[in-house]
Scaffold this active site. Structure first.
Site, PDB file in Angstrom:
ATOM      1  N   ARG A 113       9.210 -24.327 -64.730  1.00 50.27           N
ATOM      2  CA  ARG A 113      10.364 -25.069 -64.000  1.00 50.27           C
ATOM      3  C   ARG A 113      10.512 -24.328 -62.625  1.00 50.27           C
ATOM      4  NH1 ARG A 113      12.119 -25.337 -69.039  1.00 50.27           N
ATOM      5  NH2 ARG A 113      12.091 -27.410 -70.095  1.00 50.27           N
ATOM      6  N   LYS A 128       8.865 -28.093 -48.195  1.00 51.65           N
ATOM      7  CA  LYS A 128       8.156 -29.382 -48.910  1.00 51.65           C
ATOM      8  C   LYS A 128       7.008 -28.959 -49.566  1.00 51.65           C
ATOM      9  CE  LYS A 128       9.811 -33.257 -46.371  1.00 51.65           C
ATOM     10  NZ  LYS A 128       9.557 -34.424 -45.154  1.00 51.65           N
ATOM     11  N   GLU A 165       0.900 -30.746 -33.613  1.00 52.13           N
ATOM     12  CA  GLU A 165       2.126 -30.850 -34.347  1.00 52.13           C
ATOM     13  C   GLU A 165       3.256 -30.061 -33.516  1.00 52.13           C
ATOM     14  OE1 GLU A 165       3.305 -32.282 -36.955  1.00 52.13           O
ATOM     15  OE2 GLU A 165       1.603 -32.212 -38.669  1.00 52.13           O
ATOM     16  N   LYS A 178      12.176 -25.820 -36.166  1.00 50.15           N
ATOM     17  CA  LYS A 178      11.924 -26.468 -37.417  1.00 50.15           C
ATOM     18  C   LYS A 178      13.018 -26.022 -38.432  1.00 50.15           C
ATOM     19  CE  LYS A 178       9.268 -27.998 -41.034  1.00 50.15           C
ATOM     20  NZ  LYS A 178       8.236 -28.427 -41.657  1.00 50.15           N
ATOM     21  N   GLU A 236      16.121 -34.012 -46.863  1.00 52.69           N
ATOM     22  CA  GLU A 236      15.791 -35.216 -45.994  1.00 52.69           C
ATOM     23  C   GLU A 236      16.448 -36.327 -46.682  1.00 52.69           C
ATOM     24  OE1 GLU A 236      11.859 -35.437 -44.643  1.00 52.69           O
ATOM     25  OE2 GLU A 236      11.879 -37.680 -44.642  1.00 52.69           O
ATOM     26  N   ARG A 240      16.166 -34.714 -41.039  1.00 49.08           N
ATOM     27  CA  ARG A 240      14.857 -34.104 -41.246  1.00 49.08           C
ATOM     28  C   ARG A 240      13.706 -35.030 -40.697  1.00 49.08           C
ATOM     29  NH1 ARG A 240      12.760 -29.708 -45.642  1.00 49.08           N
ATOM     30  NH2 ARG A 240      10.849 -29.575 -44.852  1.00 49.08           N
ATOM     31  N   ASN A 271       9.134 -36.524 -38.930  1.00 51.09           N
ATOM     32  CA  ASN A 271       7.809 -37.420 -38.979  1.00 51.09           C
ATOM     33  C   ASN A 271       7.600 -38.047 -37.859  1.00 51.09           C
ATOM     34  OD1 ASN A 271       8.416 -36.574 -41.696  1.00 51.09           O
ATOM     35  ND2 ASN A 271       9.710 -38.386 -42.102  1.00 51.09           N
ATOM     36  N   HIS A 293       4.087 -39.669 -37.660  1.00 51.45           N
ATOM     37  CA  HIS A 293       3.504 -39.554 -38.839  1.00 51.45           C
ATOM     38  C   HIS A 293       3.103 -40.875 -39.444  1.00 51.45           C
ATOM     39  CE1 HIS A 293       4.023 -35.229 -38.377  1.00 51.45           C
ATOM     40  NE2 HIS A 293       3.278 -35.114 -39.632  1.00 51.45           N
ATOM     41  N   HIS A 308      -0.544 -40.861 -40.986  1.00 49.22           N
ATOM     42  CA  HIS A 308      -0.840 -41.097 -42.423  1.00 49.22           C
ATOM     43  C   HIS A 308      -1.633 -42.243 -42.711  1.00 49.22           C
ATOM     44  CE1 HIS A 308       2.997 -38.612 -43.680  1.00 49.22           C
ATOM     45  NE2 HIS A 308       2.067 -37.765 -43.433  1.00 49.22           N
ATOM     46  N   HIS A 329      -5.458 -33.604 -40.202  1.00 50.96           N
ATOM     47  CA  HIS A 329      -3.912 -34.028 -40.132  1.00 50.96           C
ATOM     48  C   HIS A 329      -3.443 -33.970 -38.753  1.00 50.96           C
ATOM     49  CE1 HIS A 329       0.030 -34.896 -41.289  1.00 50.96           C
ATOM     50  NE2 HIS A 329       0.575 -33.767 -40.778  1.00 50.96           N
TER      51      HIS A 329
HETATM   52  N1  LIG Z   1       4.806 -29.200 -46.479  1.00 52.27           N
HETATM   53  C1  LIG Z   1       5.103 -29.566 -45.032  1.00 52.27           C
HETATM   54  O1  LIG Z   1       5.998 -29.819 -44.615  1.00 52.27           O
HETATM   55  C2  LIG Z   1       3.744 -29.911 -44.218  1.00 52.27           C
HETATM   56  C3  LIG Z   1       3.986 -30.186 -42.802  1.00 52.27           C
HETATM   57  C4  LIG Z   1       2.941 -30.467 -41.990  1.00 52.27           C
HETATM   58  C5  LIG Z   1       1.619 -30.640 -42.590  1.00 52.27           C
HETATM   59  N2  LIG Z   1       1.476 -30.480 -43.870  1.00 52.27           N
HETATM   60  C6  LIG Z   1       0.131 -30.631 -44.552  1.00 52.27           C
HETATM   61  O2  LIG Z   1      -0.744 -29.624 -44.183  1.00 52.27           O
HETATM   62  C7  LIG Z   1      -2.160 -29.891 -44.315  1.00 52.27           C
HETATM   63  C8  LIG Z   1      -3.041 -29.628 -43.248  1.00 52.27           C
HETATM   64  O3  LIG Z   1      -2.796 -28.352 -42.944  1.00 52.27           O
HETATM   65  P1  LIG Z   1      -3.748 -27.659 -42.272  1.00 52.27           P
HETATM   66  O4  LIG Z   1      -3.918 -28.273 -40.840  1.00 52.27           O
HETATM   67  O5  LIG Z   1      -3.422 -25.954 -42.262  1.00 52.27           O
HETATM   68  O6  LIG Z   1      -5.367 -27.649 -42.616  1.00 52.27           O
HETATM   69  P2  LIG Z   1      -6.159 -26.906 -43.788  1.00 52.27           P
HETATM   70  O7  LIG Z   1      -5.308 -26.208 -44.646  1.00 52.27           O
HETATM   71  O8  LIG Z   1      -7.216 -27.912 -44.254  1.00 52.27           O
HETATM   72  O9  LIG Z   1      -6.845 -25.578 -42.872  1.00 52.27           O
HETATM   73  C9  LIG Z   1      -7.776 -26.229 -41.963  1.00 52.27           C
HETATM   74  C10 LIG Z   1      -9.095 -25.490 -42.187  1.00 52.27           C
HETATM   75  O10 LIG Z   1      -9.056 -24.119 -41.531  1.00 52.27           O
HETATM   76  C11 LIG Z   1      -9.660 -23.153 -42.341  1.00 52.27           C
HETATM   77  N3  LIG Z   1      -8.646 -21.885 -42.173  1.00 52.27           N
HETATM   78  C12 LIG Z   1      -7.535 -21.654 -42.569  1.00 52.27           C
HETATM   79  N4  LIG Z   1      -7.211 -20.501 -41.915  1.00 52.27           N
HETATM   80  C13 LIG Z   1      -8.447 -20.025 -41.246  1.00 52.27           C
HETATM   81  C14 LIG Z   1      -8.527 -18.961 -40.632  1.00 52.27           C
HETATM   82  N5  LIG Z   1      -7.573 -18.173 -40.224  1.00 52.27           N
HETATM   83  N6  LIG Z   1      -9.726 -18.796 -39.863  1.00 52.27           N
HETATM   84  C15 LIG Z   1     -10.844 -19.804 -40.306  1.00 52.27           C
HETATM   85  N7  LIG Z   1     -10.664 -20.669 -40.764  1.00 52.27           N
HETATM   86  C16 LIG Z   1      -9.297 -21.093 -41.376  1.00 52.27           C
HETATM   87  C17 LIG Z   1      -9.152 -23.887 -43.789  1.00 52.27           C
HETATM   88  O11 LIG Z   1     -10.176 -23.124 -44.661  1.00 52.27           O
HETATM   89  C18 LIG Z   1      -9.547 -25.348 -43.419  1.00 52.27           C
HETATM   90  O12 LIG Z   1     -11.060 -25.462 -43.725  1.00 52.27           O
HETATM   91  C19 LIG Z   1      -2.035 -31.550 -44.733  1.00 52.27           C
HETATM   92  O13 LIG Z   1      -2.307 -31.531 -46.148  1.00 52.27           O
HETATM   93  C20 LIG Z   1      -0.518 -31.756 -44.311  1.00 52.27           C
HETATM   94  O14 LIG Z   1      -0.035 -32.912 -45.361  1.00 52.27           O
HETATM   95  C21 LIG Z   1       2.628 -30.252 -44.778  1.00 52.27           C
HETATM   96 ZN   LIG Z   2       2.509 -33.296 -40.182  1.00 50.16          ZN
END
Ligand SMILES: NC(=O)c1ccc[n+]([C@@H]2O[C@H](COP(=O)([O-])OP(=O)(O)OC[C@H]3O[C@@H](n4cnc5c(N)ncnc54)[C@H](O)[C@@H]3O)[C@@H](O)[C@H]2O)c1
Ligand SMILES: [Zn+2]
Length: 389
Positions: free
Chosen positions: A128, A150, A192, A244, A254, A264, A268, A271, A275, A288
């Site tokens: 939990r 999130k 972003e 942020k 949100e 919040r 988006n 987005h 999405h 993304h």
């Molecule tokens: N929780 C939230 O508030 C929130 C906000 C925005 C996005 N997201 C989510 O985040 C995700 C996207 O995240 P992302 O863009 O970081 O993608 P990701 O986590 O897939 O990372 C991108 C790539 O970079 C590689 N990588 C990571 N760090 C590295 C480094 N220092 N050197 C070399 N390679 C590296 C990873 O292995 C991957 O292949 C999506 O799933 C999205 O929905 C969540």
């Molecule tokens: Zn995003």
């Protein structure tokens, strides 16, 4: 740990504050920082990562944790959005259980947003809810996903629709790790940031645009030892995190009823289309952040078409998005399939599609689809897709 910048995030519902430490080279001090963030009783840690990131930075983190007396083990997930699933979360829970994590122990997410979202979600539901720490290694994760609590996974219903709000106990940002990030991932992170600038205000957008005019994506590696570059990127990340955090503080969960310019939901921005683009391309074609880049431009075009904002602001956003490098072309993607994908977001928000639009830079407004006739969105989308094919 006193080097670099420390920002404190206050959250209302959990009545806890957590620190966000930003300093180049901080990864080597992970254990010291973890000790500071976690309660004394934390003994065991499972580091959630993928083999790629762990291969680059895992030894640094594990050595540091071991030196400080933590009993640290690992759980590796596949690399990519398609592994951000309930099934992977289940495997992570199994790994937590095998490692014998108790309620006072913790999870460390070492990776990008995919690792952070999944590790945070698994930590939220294991016993939990146990503590977790975010060590974001992509630009996108540093400025966006690691802050705000999130967490979640993708499912057959759509992206991020299964999840939990679970604030981390701390976030450790080491901008030096960006030197190994592929240019495409940097582009995604900057998209972003442009989103945050668009809703955050002219100062934040200008700071981001100014940085981009000095350094392009392929020069990150080259500049990694340059003092000015390191201080500028750390400062820019801090500005975005501060923005942020400010929004999250005012509307942590949100709330459905909050629709003002500080809700919040404004995060988006861009987005709705992002999405949908990710969904119709099976989460494989676009990063993304790249999808958000298109989403920002689409939302700006819709805003202009409704006479909410002017041509100048739309042009400014095009210029900044173009300065982060090319986005993959959208040839072959149709208006109809994107509209079908919009309906997943629609279900998410009590039956109506809420789109964040702009009355100008830094002046977001949330508009329901009751005020956004489908034929109108259709027309704007078709014209955008023609341009972006
Ligand atoms: N929780 C939230 O508030 C929130 C906000 C925005 C996005 N997201 C989510 O985040 C995700 C996207 O995240 P992302 O863009 O970081 O993608 P990701 O986590 O897939 O990372 C991108 C790539 O970079 C590689 N990588 C990571 N760090 C590295 C480094 N220092 N050197 C070399 N390679 C590296 C990873 O292995 C991957 O292949 C999506 O799933 C999205 O929905 C969540
Ligand atoms: Zn995003």
């Amino acid at each position: 740990m006193r080097r670099g910048q420390t920002l404190t995030i206050s959250t209302t519902s959990t009545a806890t504050n957590y620190g966000i430490q930003i300093s180049p080279g901080a990864l080597g001090l992970t254990a010291q920082w973890a000790r500071h963030c976690l309660r004394r009783r934390a003994k065991k840690i499972v580091v959630v990562s993928n083999r790629k990131v762990f291969g680059l930075y895992g030894a640094l983190v594990m050595n540091s944790l071991a030196e400080a007396g933590f009993d640290a083990t690992t759980f590796f997930m596949g690399d990519g959005e398609r592994y951000k699933t309930v099934r992977t979360a289940e495997s992570a829970l199994r790994a937590f259980s095998h490692a014998g994590l108790s309620r006072t122990d913790a999870v460390v997410a070492l990776g990008g947003g995919v690792v952070g979202d999944l590790a945070g979600f698994a930590a939220a539901i294991y016993l939990r809810g146990i503590s977790f720490l975010q060590v974001p290694t992509t630009l996108l994760a540093m400025v966006d996903s690691s802050v705000g609590g999130k967490t979640g996974v993708n499912s057959e219903f759509g992206k991020n629709l299964v999840g939990a709000f679970h604030q981390p106990s701390g976030v450790l940002i080491d901008p030096a790790v960006l030197s190994t990030l592929p240019p495409r991932e940097l582009t995604a992170g900057f998209c972003e940031m442009i989103k945050q600038g668009a809703v955050g205000g002219r100062a934040l957008l200008k700071k981001t645009a100014d940085f981009l005019s000095l350094y392009n994506m392929s020069s990150f590696r080259m500049h990694r030892d340059d003092k000015e570059f390191r201080s500028l990127i750390a400062g820019l990340i801090a500005e975005h995190v501060r923005f942020k955090a400010g929004i999250v503080r005012g509307d942590e969960r949100e709330s459905a009823g909050k629709t003002g310019p500080r809700s919040r939901k404004i995060l988006n921005f861009g987005h709705t289309l992002a999405h949908a683009l990710e969904k119709v391309t099976n989460y494989r074609y676009l990063r993304h952040g790249e999808a958000v880049g298109y989403g920002v431009l689409f939302a700006a075009e819709v805003s202009k078409s409704l006479a909410l904002c002017g041509e100048k602001d739309v042009k400014l956003l095009y210029d900044v998005v173009h300065s982060v490098g090319p986005l993959p072309p959208l040839a072959g993607i149709g208006v109809k399939e994107l509209f079908r994908a919009f309906s997943f977001d629609k279900k998410n928000i009590s039956g109506s599609l809420q789109m964040v639009l702009l009355r100008g830079i830094g002046r977001p407004v949330i508009v329901s689809d009751r005020d956004l006739p489908a034929y109108h969105l259709n027309k704007v989308l078709a014209s955008c897709l023609r341009k972006w094919a």
